[in-house]
Design a protein around this motif. Structure first.
Motif, PDB file in Angstrom:
ATOM      1  N   THR A 281      23.816-107.310  -8.919  1.00  0.00           N
ATOM      2  CA  THR A 281      22.518-107.322  -9.458  1.00  0.00           C
ATOM      3  C   THR A 281      21.720-105.974  -8.740  1.00  0.00           C
ATOM      4  O   THR A 281      21.411-106.191  -7.546  1.00  0.00           O
ATOM      5  CB  THR A 281      21.646-108.583  -9.465  1.00  0.00           C
ATOM      6  OG1 THR A 281      22.598-109.448 -10.017  1.00  0.00           O
ATOM      7  CG2 THR A 281      20.288-108.392 -10.197  1.00  0.00           C
ATOM      8  N   LEU A 292      16.473-104.409 -14.323  1.00  0.00           N
ATOM      9  CA  LEU A 292      17.594-105.223 -13.578  1.00  0.00           C
ATOM     10  C   LEU A 292      18.982-104.428 -14.295  1.00  0.00           C
ATOM     11  O   LEU A 292      19.029-104.733 -15.444  1.00  0.00           O
ATOM     12  CB  LEU A 292      17.505-106.581 -13.842  1.00  0.00           C
ATOM     13  CG  LEU A 292      16.703-107.339 -12.612  1.00  0.00           C
ATOM     14  CD1 LEU A 292      17.022-109.092 -13.051  1.00  0.00           C
ATOM     15  CD2 LEU A 292      17.058-107.038 -11.212  1.00  0.00           C
ATOM     16  N   LEU A 294      23.151-105.194 -14.201  1.00  0.00           N
ATOM     17  CA  LEU A 294      24.107-106.198 -13.914  1.00  0.00           C
ATOM     18  C   LEU A 294      25.378-105.390 -14.312  1.00  0.00           C
ATOM     19  O   LEU A 294      25.423-104.862 -15.240  1.00  0.00           O
ATOM     20  CB  LEU A 294      24.022-107.470 -14.894  1.00  0.00           C
ATOM     21  CG  LEU A 294      22.587-108.046 -14.902  1.00  0.00           C
ATOM     22  CD1 LEU A 294      22.777-109.260 -15.775  1.00  0.00           C
ATOM     23  CD2 LEU A 294      22.286-108.465 -13.695  1.00  0.00           C
ATOM     24  N   GLY A 340      19.705-111.929  -8.547  1.00  0.00           N
ATOM     25  CA  GLY A 340      20.474-112.487  -9.634  1.00  0.00           C
ATOM     26  C   GLY A 340      19.776-112.233 -10.920  1.00  0.00           C
ATOM     27  O   GLY A 340      18.580-112.027 -10.680  1.00  0.00           O
ATOM     28  N   ALA A 341      20.150-112.773 -12.127  1.00  0.00           N
ATOM     29  CA  ALA A 341      19.426-112.443 -13.023  1.00  0.00           C
ATOM     30  C   ALA A 341      19.292-113.879 -14.016  1.00  0.00           C
ATOM     31  O   ALA A 341      18.828-113.856 -15.101  1.00  0.00           O
ATOM     32  CB  ALA A 341      19.931-111.451 -14.134  1.00  0.00           C
ATOM     33  N   VAL A 351      16.555-106.050 -18.910  1.00  0.00           N
ATOM     34  CA  VAL A 351      17.887-106.419 -18.159  1.00  0.00           C
ATOM     35  C   VAL A 351      18.942-105.865 -18.824  1.00  0.00           C
ATOM     36  O   VAL A 351      19.312-106.093 -19.867  1.00  0.00           O
ATOM     37  CB  VAL A 351      18.102-107.739 -17.932  1.00  0.00           C
ATOM     38  CG1 VAL A 351      19.384-108.236 -17.534  1.00  0.00           C
ATOM     39  CG2 VAL A 351      17.233-108.794 -17.333  1.00  0.00           C
ATOM     40  N   ALA A 353      23.043-105.009 -18.870  1.00  0.00           N
ATOM     41  CA  ALA A 353      24.235-105.270 -18.613  1.00  0.00           C
ATOM     42  C   ALA A 353      25.572-104.502 -18.832  1.00  0.00           C
ATOM     43  O   ALA A 353      25.378-104.122 -20.094  1.00  0.00           O
ATOM     44  CB  ALA A 353      24.297-107.077 -18.984  1.00  0.00           C
ATOM     45  N   THR A 365      26.881-115.020  -8.502  1.00  0.00           N
ATOM     46  CA  THR A 365      25.637-113.942  -8.459  1.00  0.00           C
ATOM     47  C   THR A 365      24.680-114.507  -7.644  1.00  0.00           C
ATOM     48  O   THR A 365      24.730-115.685  -7.458  1.00  0.00           O
ATOM     49  CB  THR A 365      25.443-113.744  -9.692  1.00  0.00           C
ATOM     50  OG1 THR A 365      24.437-112.596  -9.736  1.00  0.00           O
ATOM     51  CG2 THR A 365      24.575-114.728 -10.512  1.00  0.00           C
ATOM     52  N   ASN A 368      18.742-115.440  -6.594  1.00  0.00           N
ATOM     53  CA  ASN A 368      17.208-115.158  -6.334  1.00  0.00           C
ATOM     54  C   ASN A 368      16.481-116.029  -5.390  1.00  0.00           C
ATOM     55  O   ASN A 368      15.279-116.318  -5.339  1.00  0.00           O
ATOM     56  CB  ASN A 368      16.716-115.305  -7.515  1.00  0.00           C
ATOM     57  CG  ASN A 368      16.765-113.810  -8.374  1.00  0.00           C
ATOM     58  OD1 ASN A 368      16.997-112.730  -7.598  1.00  0.00           O
ATOM     59  ND2 ASN A 368      16.320-113.619  -9.556  1.00  0.00           N
ATOM     60  N   ILE A 383      22.093-116.089 -18.680  1.00  0.00           N
ATOM     61  CA  ILE A 383      21.205-114.863 -18.418  1.00  0.00           C
ATOM     62  C   ILE A 383      20.915-114.147 -19.603  1.00  0.00           C
ATOM     63  O   ILE A 383      21.317-114.214 -20.690  1.00  0.00           O
ATOM     64  CB  ILE A 383      22.208-113.698 -17.738  1.00  0.00           C
ATOM     65  CG1 ILE A 383      22.472-114.092 -16.447  1.00  0.00           C
ATOM     66  CG2 ILE A 383      21.351-112.604 -17.823  1.00  0.00           C
ATOM     67  CD1 ILE A 383      23.348-113.458 -15.711  1.00  0.00           C
TER      68      ILE A 383
END
Length: 578
Positions: A281, A292, A294, A340-341, A351, A353, A365, A368, A383
RNA sequence: CGGGGCGUAGCGUAGCCUGGUAGCGCGCUUGUUUCGGGUACAAGAGGUCGUGAGUUCGAAUCUCACCGCCCCGACCA
């Protein structure tokens, strides 16, 4: 030309500031001299080569029907503001002010200028297709000029701009250029190949770069020997399978991982989570908004792809040392390594990915929360992904997306780049025309660049041996070098040399006679260093048998009858020219 | 911009650590010599030791600042 009049300052020793072969040879062969970093003077011999490369470029451009023009090197910033590139290309723009303090831009390229011309002059579909090109000096404020002419502050570029009535017609223009580029680099004696490319700040939606394979090249190219797929690594994709789905497990579960902040550490005991079951992440700042990203633990992010997917002008990794960025990490709840997400992602964050994670579950992951990770993560379930896209960098050995054979990667020098632009510039600068049906449309553009000075150096980088340059015949500064080993005016050797020199000159051959009163070794070394394709050696020994020597650079020496020498040289030239 | 290295004759470099005569090779000039792969010998010219400030009786050498160049990274049409 006579060597004693030609100004060819060859160097026995390599200047200390040259690193790569072609740069050393440019200097040693007396082709260029440095004025300052990224700025070079072309000496007479170097200029001859440059003119020959330009000549090839002009012939092939003219052959496609393109029309040569010459645009100003100074450009008003207003048109750059209009196209939006005053900001997006700001980093490379050289700006100057006149005595009235008005700002000017020193041309790094000329889309804005030519589109301004088109806006004023192309009013009807009947005036298209049309393609304008120029060959002139361009300026770029390079962060770090390097490798001689390869990356300079100032360089010579051929740039061309096509205007068409439709996207389909623009594609025809594009392919004309594509084909012309292939011919140009072939005629320059270069091994070269086109690859799919990212469009960068130029914009557009379809693009190829022409590459010259070289270990010292600044680009990495992904290619497939089986089916011919080739792309810049910034753009390349592969047929690598997505992450294997496993049985949907229980809910995501937090577990302590004190001090573990790398993929590698988490993959080792006691955690033993393989990198390919981890989600990396990353926090980026895209035009000052947090983002973000991923990507699978064993993959590398491709930043060029990221920039392309976001459409942002400036994209950079967030940095904990930057206070504004630090606030973003705090809003997530953790520092890099525990990100992390799954939870805590502010609702206004994007976000992105990587496609390879699509459908993945049983992943691990960051939680947070510093010192914790989450396992049993199912991406779809846990997510909220804003957008799925290709963000990973291809590695050698991955299966080709087209034919599944193993992909290879090699380094290369970019010598040309063709872009299909669409209406990006024509819309912004009002280059519209009346179509056959009476409607007003923005013209469909393409732009096409060749780094002429870079091409010159790429030729040297590819065509050399331990003794010096081996010029392809069509771009050599002189095609033939006559080397008399005894220069006294009334010697038989010199008389014959002068005669052959006069005859070849009369036939239009670019020929130089080495009339220096120097030892044979000096002359041979210099001829090899400079790299003339054909050398005619005339000395007392062979002349005693009525013979002279013919030697192709890098080839075998052959003896021919003196009276046949001119004809044989012409034969060699004819067989080498394509 | 971050990291590293360097700056001494046209080019390549030694000397700097440990302050006290600026040295070598190539190139250049002149002469002799040699004459088929960067001849040999002799004589010679050529230096603000990147710039500025400081320390010192004395600085190429130690200190500081600046400038320039090269490499790695970031960036790159």
């Amino acid at each position: 030309m006579r060597w004693t009049k030609a100004f060819i300052p060859t160097l026995k020793e390599t200047p200390a500031d040259a690193e790569i072969t072609s740069h050393k040879l440019l200097l040693r062969a007396g082709l260029v001299r440095k004025l300052a970093g990224g700025l070079y003077t072309f000496l007479p011999l170097g200029l001859r080569v440059l003119r020959k490369v330009e000549q090839i470029v002009r012939e092939e451009m003219d052959r496609t029907g393109a029309l040569e023009v010459l645009m100003p090197a100074l450009q008003p910033p207003e048109i750059w503001r209009q196209s939006g590139r005053y900001e997006t290309a700001a980093d490379v723009l050289f700006k100057v002010r006149d005595r009235a303090k008005k700002e000017w831009i020193m041309s790094p390229t000329a889309e804005e200028v030519i589109t301004t011309v088109a806006a004023a002059e192309i009013n009807s579909y009947r005036q298209m297709p049309v393609n304008f090109y120029q060959v002139c000096v361009k300026f770029r404020d390079e962060l770090r000029p390097r490798f001689g002419l390869m990356r300079a502050k100032e360089f010579i570029m051929k740039d061309a701009y096509s205007f068409d009535v439709s996207d389909e017609a623009a594609m025809v223009s594009y392919h004309k250029m594509y084909d012309a580029y292939k011919r140009i680099f072939d005629r320059c004696g270069l091994q070269n190949f086109p690859v799919e490319a990212d469009t960068g700040v130029i914009g557009g939606n379809y693009s190829h770069e022409f590459m010259v394979p070289a270990e010292t090249g600044e680009n990495e190219v992904v290619y497939c020997e089986a089916c011919g797929y080739a792309a810049n690594i910034e753009k390349a994709t592969s047929g690598i399978p997505k992450t294997a789905p496993r049985e949907a497990g229980a809910a995501a579960e937090k577990f302590p991982t004190p001090g573990v902040v790398t993929i590698d550490a988490l993959s080792k005991a006691p955690y033993s989570v393989p990198a390919n079951r981890q989600i990396k992440t990353l926090v980026f700042i895209a035009d000052s908004k947090p983002l973000l990203v991923l990507i699978r633990g064993d993959d590398q992010l491709n930043e060029t792809k990221l920039v392309a997917r976001t459409g942002a002008v400036q994209v950079r990794p967030a940095d904990v040392k930057n206070e504004a960025d630090l606030a973003h990490f705090k809003s997530l709840g953790a520092m890099p390594g525990s990100l992390g997400a799954v939870a805590n992602v502010p609702s206004d964050w994007t976000v992105l990915a990587d496609d390879r994670l699509h459908g993945a579950n049983d992943m691990t992951t960051g939680a947070n929360e510093d010192g914790f990770h989450l396992r049993n993560v199912s991406i779809e379930r846990d997510i909220k992904v804003t957008k799925w896209c290709d963000l990973r960098t291809v590695s050698a050995g991955e299966p080709c997306a087209k034919c599944a054979k193993a992909l290879k990667i090699r380094r290369a020098i970019e010598v040309g780049h063709v872009f299909k632009l669409g209406t990006k510039y024509s819309e912004k600068l009002n280059a519209t025309f009346l179509a056959e049906d009476g409607s007003r449309k923005a013209s469909f553009m393409g732009c096409y660049g060749i780094g002429v000075t870079r091409t010159l150096q790429a030729i040297i980088e590819q065509c050399n041996d331990k003794d010096g340059i081996i010029w392809p015949t069509l771009v050599a500064p002189y095609t033939v070098c006559i080397t008399p080993l005894m220069v006294g005016a009334d010697t038989a050797v010199m008389k014959l040399a002068e005669q052959i020199y006069a005859e070849l000159s009369a036939k239009g051959v670019d020929v130089i006679i080495d009339d220096r009163d120097d030892r044979p070794g000096v002359k041979f070394k210099d001829a090899d260093l400079v790299g003339f394709p054909i050398r005619v050696g005339i000395g007392e020994k062979s002349l005693a048998n009525g013979e002279v020597e013919l030697k192709r650079r890098g080839g075998q020496l052959v003896l021919v009858k003196a009276e046949d020498a001119v004809a044989k040289v012409l034969e060699l030239i004819a067989s080498a020219s394509n």
